[in-house]
Enzyme design. Structure first.
Site, PDB file in Angstrom:
ATOM      1  N   HIS A 299      -6.357  -8.058  53.805  1.00 44.15           N
ATOM      2  CA  HIS A 299      -5.769  -7.024  52.929  1.00 44.15           C
ATOM      3  C   HIS A 299      -4.955  -7.666  51.790  1.00 44.15           C
ATOM      4  CE1 HIS A 299      -4.327  -2.583  52.740  1.00 44.15           C
ATOM      5  NE2 HIS A 299      -4.430  -3.117  51.538  1.00 44.15           N
TER       6      HIS A 299
ATOM      7  N   GLU B 148      -4.637  -3.454  61.301  1.00 42.30           N
ATOM      8  CA  GLU B 148      -4.228  -4.651  60.544  1.00 42.30           C
ATOM      9  C   GLU B 148      -2.872  -5.120  61.070  1.00 42.30           C
ATOM     10  OE1 GLU B 148      -4.263  -3.617  56.378  1.00 42.30           O
ATOM     11  OE2 GLU B 148      -6.371  -3.067  56.410  1.00 42.30           O
TER      12      GLU B 148
ATOM     13  N   ARG C 209      -9.402   1.603  52.284  1.00 43.13           N
ATOM     14  CA  ARG C 209      -8.631   1.551  53.513  1.00 43.13           C
ATOM     15  C   ARG C 209      -9.626   1.533  54.663  1.00 43.13           C
ATOM     16  NH1 ARG C 209      -5.153   0.180  50.749  1.00 43.13           N
ATOM     17  NH2 ARG C 209      -3.036   0.979  50.511  1.00 43.13           N
TER      18      ARG C 209
HETATM   19  C1  DGY Z   1      -2.624  -1.220  47.572  1.00 42.07           C
HETATM   20  O1  DGY Z   1      -1.738  -1.527  46.756  1.00 42.07           O
HETATM   21  O2  DGY Z   1      -2.706  -0.094  48.046  1.00 42.07           O
HETATM   22  C2  DGY Z   1      -3.615  -2.278  47.940  1.00 42.07           C
HETATM   23  O3  DGY Z   1      -4.320  -1.946  49.084  1.00 42.07           O
HETATM   24  C3  DGY Z   1      -2.928  -3.598  48.133  1.00 42.07           C
HETATM   25  O4  DGY Z   1      -3.833  -4.651  48.201  1.00 42.07           O
END
Ligand code: DGY
Length: 323
Positions: free
Chosen positions: A285, A266, A237
């Site tokens: 992402h 984002e 993240r």
């Molecule tokens: C999640 O599922 O948490 C991932 O970041 C998606 O790409």
């Protein structure tokens, strides 16, 4: 009467069919994210909510008096305010496991793409700059036989390590809250303290979930420990790293490059300083975003929520809600 479920994104027909057997559905299928006022209105009558990143906090819960469960189509659940949800008796579920191999592929896309400057050189051709093929200005660095450090050795970390060791003959270190003895024995990965891992490796891959303990884990000091040729990959993240410190390190060349799938904000704003840097590869992402995996994740999320609404144990209850 069937429970009522609101879903704030498109889902495959198969998942809709499954849900309709058990619930009444209300879907937001626009391309844009649902505005807050409309979301609150739709949640007013909902028993369940399927999302993939909407912040679930006290303000939202106050607008959703009947809500019993929120099912996120993600493995990460840092957008859940666990305390607020617990206080209201709302359970949270997520979708681990099904995406492990897909996210590991994406980690390698970022490693290979950064090391061999794939996006940058694509732009170079499109801009008509390809005059000769053997110029040193086209050179990159090797991934095979390089040293890889993985921060956060969960299931995805293990999938990355497997690819690295058996596919690319890399030497792999990891850092994790707890030792993974089985992975050490199975793959030959070795445990390292964070500082040692940062200083030793050619590629550093960040895979930790975002928690109070991992927020800002990689900052100026940590980046300063990395080799000037090393490449930093973040698929966890945005908030696990100090983004401003990373931008400085990339600008100053104190690290070789970066590959990022996640950001503090984002979508990334149009004037974001990362967009001006040539030595960073940016993705929107999309760690788990293949058709097959996203479809499977949607089905897992649907099954999780139906179980919650039927008072049964969902397959993937977020661990903090387990009694
Ligand atoms: C999640 O599922 O948490 C991932 O970041 C998606 O790409």
């Amino acid at each position: 009467m069937k429970p009522h479920v609101f879903i704030d994104r498109t889902i495959p027909d198969e998942v809709k069919t499954y849900l309709i057997e058990h619930c009444t559905l209300d879907l937001w299928e626009e391309e844009d994210t649902i505005p807050r006022d409309q979301l609150y209105k739709r949640l007013n009558t909902a028993d369940g909510y399927i999302t993939s990143g909407r912040r679930i906090d006290a303000a939202l819960l106050a607008e959703a008096p009947k809500l019993k469960g929120v099912s996120t189509i993600t493995v990460g659940y840092n957008h859940f305010d666990i305390e607020a949800m617990k206080e209201r008796g709302v359970l949270g579920t997520h979708t681990p496991e099904v995406l492990d191999e897909t996210v590991a592929d994406l980690v390698f896309s970022l490693m290979l793409g950064s090391a061999r400057r794939v996006a940058e050189l694509d732009q170079y051709i499109r801009a008509g700059q390809w005059k000769r093929s053997d110029g040193e200005n086209l050179y990159g660095v090797d991934v095979h036989h390089a040293k890889l450090g993985i921060i956060g050795m969960g299931r995805i970390g293990e999938s990355v390590a497997r690819r690295a060791i058996f596919g690319f003959e890399m030497e792999v270190q990891y850092h994790n809250r707890s030792r993974k003895i089985e992975a050490e024995q199975k793959y030959g990965v070795t445990y390292a303290e964070l500082d040692e891992l940062l200083a030793h490796n050619d590629f550093v891959v960040m895979l930790t979930p975002l928690t109070d303990a991992t927020k800002g884990m990689i900052g100026k000091r940590e980046l300063g420990l990395m080799k000037s040729s090393a490449i930093f990959i973040n698929v966890s993240r945005g908030a696990t790293i100090d983004e401003a410190a990373l931008i400085d390190a990339l600008r100053e060349g104190s690290i070789g490059g970066a590959g990022l799938d996640v950001f503090l904000q984002e979508p990334l704003p149009k004037d974001h300083p990362l967009l001006a840097l040539p030595n960073v590869l940016l993705l929107p992402h999309i760690g788990s975003a293949t058709v097959k995996t996203r479809d499977e994740m949607a089905m897992v999320a649907a099954r999780n929520l139906v179980a919650v609404l039927q008072g049964k144990q969902p397959r993937y209850l977020v661990p903090e809600f387990a009694i």
